[in-house]
Design an enzyme around this catalytic site. Structure first.
Site, mmCIF file in Angstrom:
data_model
loop_
_atom_site.group_PDB
_atom_site.id
_atom_site.type_symbol
_atom_site.label_atom_id
_atom_site.label_comp_id
_atom_site.label_asym_id
_atom_site.label_seq_id
_atom_site.Cartn_x
_atom_site.Cartn_y
_atom_site.Cartn_z
ATOM 1 N NE ARG A 133 -3.721 -1.221 10.664
ATOM 2 C CZ ARG A 133 -4.652 -0.459 10.103
ATOM 3 N NH1 ARG A 133 -5.919 -0.697 10.353
ATOM 4 N NH2 ARG A 133 -4.319 0.537 9.321
ATOM 5 N NE ARG B 190 -5.261 3.943 12.086
ATOM 6 C CZ ARG B 190 -6.476 3.516 12.305
ATOM 7 N NH1 ARG B 190 -6.754 2.786 13.347
ATOM 8 N NH2 ARG B 190 -7.427 3.816 11.463
ATOM 9 C CG HIS B 191 -1.850 3.476 7.650
ATOM 10 N ND1 HIS B 191 -2.405 4.393 8.504
ATOM 11 C CD2 HIS B 191 -2.867 2.887 6.987
ATOM 12 C CE1 HIS B 191 -3.724 4.364 8.367
ATOM 13 N NE2 HIS B 191 -4.029 3.461 7.449
ATOM 14 C CB SER C 281 -11.907 -4.900 5.584
ATOM 15 O OG SER C 281 -11.694 -3.663 6.163
ATOM 16 C CD GLU D 173 -9.924 -1.454 9.111
ATOM 17 O OE1 GLU D 173 -10.139 -0.236 8.935
ATOM 18 O OE2 GLU D 173 -9.434 -2.198 8.233
ATOM 19 N NE ARG E 191 -3.734 -2.412 0.751
ATOM 20 C CZ ARG E 191 -4.899 -2.591 1.367
ATOM 21 N NH1 ARG E 191 -5.484 -1.580 1.976
ATOM 22 N NH2 ARG E 191 -5.492 -3.763 1.352
HETATM 23 P P1 AMO Z 1 -8.511 -3.610 3.807
HETATM 24 O O1 AMO Z 1 -7.956 -2.704 2.774
HETATM 25 O O2 AMO Z 1 -9.431 -2.989 4.811
HETATM 26 O O3 AMO Z 1 -9.337 -4.785 3.111
HETATM 27 O O4 AMO Z 1 -7.333 -4.331 4.563
HETATM 28 C C1 AMO Z 1 -7.589 -5.415 5.426
HETATM 29 C C2 AMO Z 1 -6.774 -5.264 6.707
HETATM 30 O O5 AMO Z 1 -5.395 -5.103 6.410
HETATM 31 C C3 AMO Z 1 -4.779 -4.257 7.355
HETATM 32 N N1 AMO Z 1 -4.206 -3.096 6.681
HETATM 33 C C4 AMO Z 1 -2.996 -2.565 6.961
HETATM 34 N N2 AMO Z 1 -2.066 -2.903 7.878
HETATM 35 C C5 AMO Z 1 -0.924 -2.182 7.915
HETATM 36 N N3 AMO Z 1 -0.654 -1.151 7.074
HETATM 37 C C6 AMO Z 1 -1.564 -0.785 6.139
HETATM 38 N N4 AMO Z 1 -1.281 0.210 5.304
HETATM 39 C C7 AMO Z 1 -2.805 -1.491 6.052
HETATM 40 N N5 AMO Z 1 -3.890 -1.405 5.261
HETATM 41 C C8 AMO Z 1 -4.725 -2.385 5.646
HETATM 42 C C9 AMO Z 1 -5.841 -3.863 8.351
HETATM 43 C C10 AMO Z 1 -7.117 -4.059 7.543
HETATM 44 O O6 AMO Z 1 -8.224 -4.290 8.361
HETATM 45 N N6 AMO Z 1 -9.527 -7.052 0.293
HETATM 46 C C11 AMO Z 1 -9.949 -6.500 1.559
HETATM 47 C C12 AMO Z 1 -10.230 -7.595 2.546
HETATM 48 C C13 AMO Z 1 -11.427 -8.446 2.176
HETATM 49 O O7 AMO Z 1 -12.523 -7.903 2.081
HETATM 50 O O8 AMO Z 1 -11.235 -9.660 2.009
HETATM 51 C C14 AMO Z 1 -8.869 -5.579 2.102
HETATM 52 O O9 AMO Z 1 -7.717 -5.672 1.747
HETATM 53 O O10 AMO Z 1 -5.779 -4.769 9.421
#
Ligand code: AMO
Length: 443
Positions: free
Chosen positions: A417, A227-228, A369, A366, A219
């Protein structure tokens, strides 16, 4: 030379010391710490998972310790296993040294002190010297615990009939939309680093019915937050023939129960060392997104800036509410607004402004998702068009829908997380072995 697949084992693991009480054994490890006393010395040896207290005294044998024995030397230490008592009355074994065979010598002393209970430097320095700081027993325990989480996820889902998959990380499209997608020049073609395995795990429900993947995703987060990460480990599953998105939440609850039990039983040393407060899960309460918003406004007098999503403070307040009023470390928030969920999410037929989707909050953060997906071809094409997407660009993804897909859904769970909030850490980097963020690509 004959290669048989067997590895000669001439050393003993600390876990087996009980069987060797009063016998002479050899262990292998790294000299972690040497503490000289007046007429003896403690030599702490760091083995794969434990630190073993060895005692050097001239009375134990004819062996005389040389000045070459230094911290971070790899060594084989031979000695007699003797039982002693811990401060709290437990049994603890130590080794009375008969011999130390050095296997390697460090060229320099470590740049940070790793022999104390805690690595005493700021997080940035800790991360700069990760290959060294991870040697500290507490630091490495974090990632042993993380291994346990992944193991639990894998074991539980395998038992539930899921097939483990590996989807490509160089992709034709970003699955999650938004601006946080890394673009790549692929021999003159524009491609993307996978934001998630979404498009592939969905394709595979029509093949294996139930699939899971544990793998890095990318990402392009433009902000430096606690948290990212720009690369994190996503634990995903996708299951076909569901009756509703509740099936996904039930499967996740089962997974989490299994993981916590595995950590409690097989990672007890790490749990104790890190003082992890393992959550006890019986059931996980659910709240609808709009009910949660109302609760925040009425109960907490919070003025939301965005009625389509939560900010971190709202998640924290919901975490407090779940703990205090519902006695749960976890809370499912369901029925997120359609406008904030990706194109593959199924809208709620009863109210299409909202979706058959959920997030899971753990102690106010969170971590997941998920939800039910659109499986009908025409419905998916229409949804894409309504979001301004060009279905032709997703031709290979849409093969799933075009040639028939079962009702299905799944989720993505962020490994770092989950680890972060198990540890009670303030920054997700503390739960990341080699973090990648906007300012860091080394070590
Ligand atoms: P989403 O984008 O909400 O959903 O990501 C799912 C989970 O991934 C973690 N997460 C992260 N952890 C660390 N750094 C980040 N930048 C970051 N972005 C997300 C979080 C989040 O809840 N395809 C959907 C999932 C699905 O519906 O199956 C998805 O990727 O814990």
């Amino acid at each position: 030379m004959v290669i048989t697949g067997e590895i000669k084992q001439d050393t003993v693991a600390y876990a087996d010391f009980e069987k060797f009480e009063n016998q002479v054994v050899t262990i292998k490890g790294t000299i972690h710490n040497i503490r000289m006393m007046s007429d003896f010395a403690f030599v702490i040896v760091r083995t794969a998972r434990e630190t073993v207290q060895c005692v050097y005294a001239e009375e134990f044998s004819d062996y005389r310790m040389s000045e070459d024995v230094k911290e971070e030397c790899a060594a084989k230490v031979t000695g007699k296993v003797v039982a002693g008592e811990t401060k709290d009355g437990g049994k603890r074994y130590e080794l009375q040294i008969h011999n130390i065979e050095l296997l390697s010598h460090p060229a320099d002393i470590p740049p940070v002190v790793i022999t104390k209970k805690q690595v005493n430097c700021d997080l940035s320095t800790n991360l700069d010297y990760r290959p060294v700081t991870l040697r500290n027993p507490k630091e490495r325990a974090v990632f042993k615990l993380q291994e346990g989480i992944q193991r639990g996820f894998r074991e539980y889902l395998t038992k539930q009939g899921f097939t483990e998959i590996h989807s490509p990380k160089i992709n034709f499209a970003g699955a999650e939309g938004g601006t946080n997608v890394f673009k790549l020049d692929y021999f003159g073609k524009k491609v993307f680093l996978a934001q998630s395995p979404q498009l592939y795990k969905q394709a595979l429900v029509a093949v294996y019915e139930r699939v899971f993947e544990i793998a890095p995703v990318f990402r392009a987060e433009h902000h430096d937050t606690s948290r990212h990460l720009n690369e994190y480990v996503s634990m995903d599953f996708e299951m076909g023939f569901i009756e509703g998105f509740e099936d996904i939440m039930n499967m996740e609850t089962g997974v989490l129960k299994y993981i916590m039990e595995l950590l409690r039983t097989e990672y007890a040393n790490e749990v104790a060392l890190l003082k992890v407060d393992l959550p006890v899960i019986t059931e996980i309460p659910c709240i609808k997104f709009m009910d949660a918003k109302e609760l925040l406004m009425k109960k907490f007098k919070y003025k939301p800036s965005d009625m389509k999503d939560f900010d971190p403070e709202e998640e924290q307040l919901l975490g407090k509410y779940a703990k205090k009023e519902l006695g749960s470390d976890f809370l499912f928030v369901t029925h997120y607004p359609s406008k904030k969920r990706p194109f593959y999410t199924m809208d709620d037929p009863a109210d299409p402004e909202y979706t058959l989707s959920f997030d899971l909050l753990f102690r106010g953060l969170e971590i997941t998702s998920g939800g039910q997906r659109v499986h009908d071809y025409n419905a998916q094409v229409e949804k894409m068009k309504s979001l301004g997407m060009n279905p032709e660009e997703f031709e290979t993804y849409l093969m799933l829908h075009k040639y028939g897909a079962p009702p299905h859904g799944g989720l993505g769970l962020g490994l770092e997380r989950l680890t972060m909030h198990l540890l009670g850490a303030k920054n997700v980097r503390e739960a990341t072995m080699f973090p990648r963020d906007i300012n860091r690509v080394t070590p």
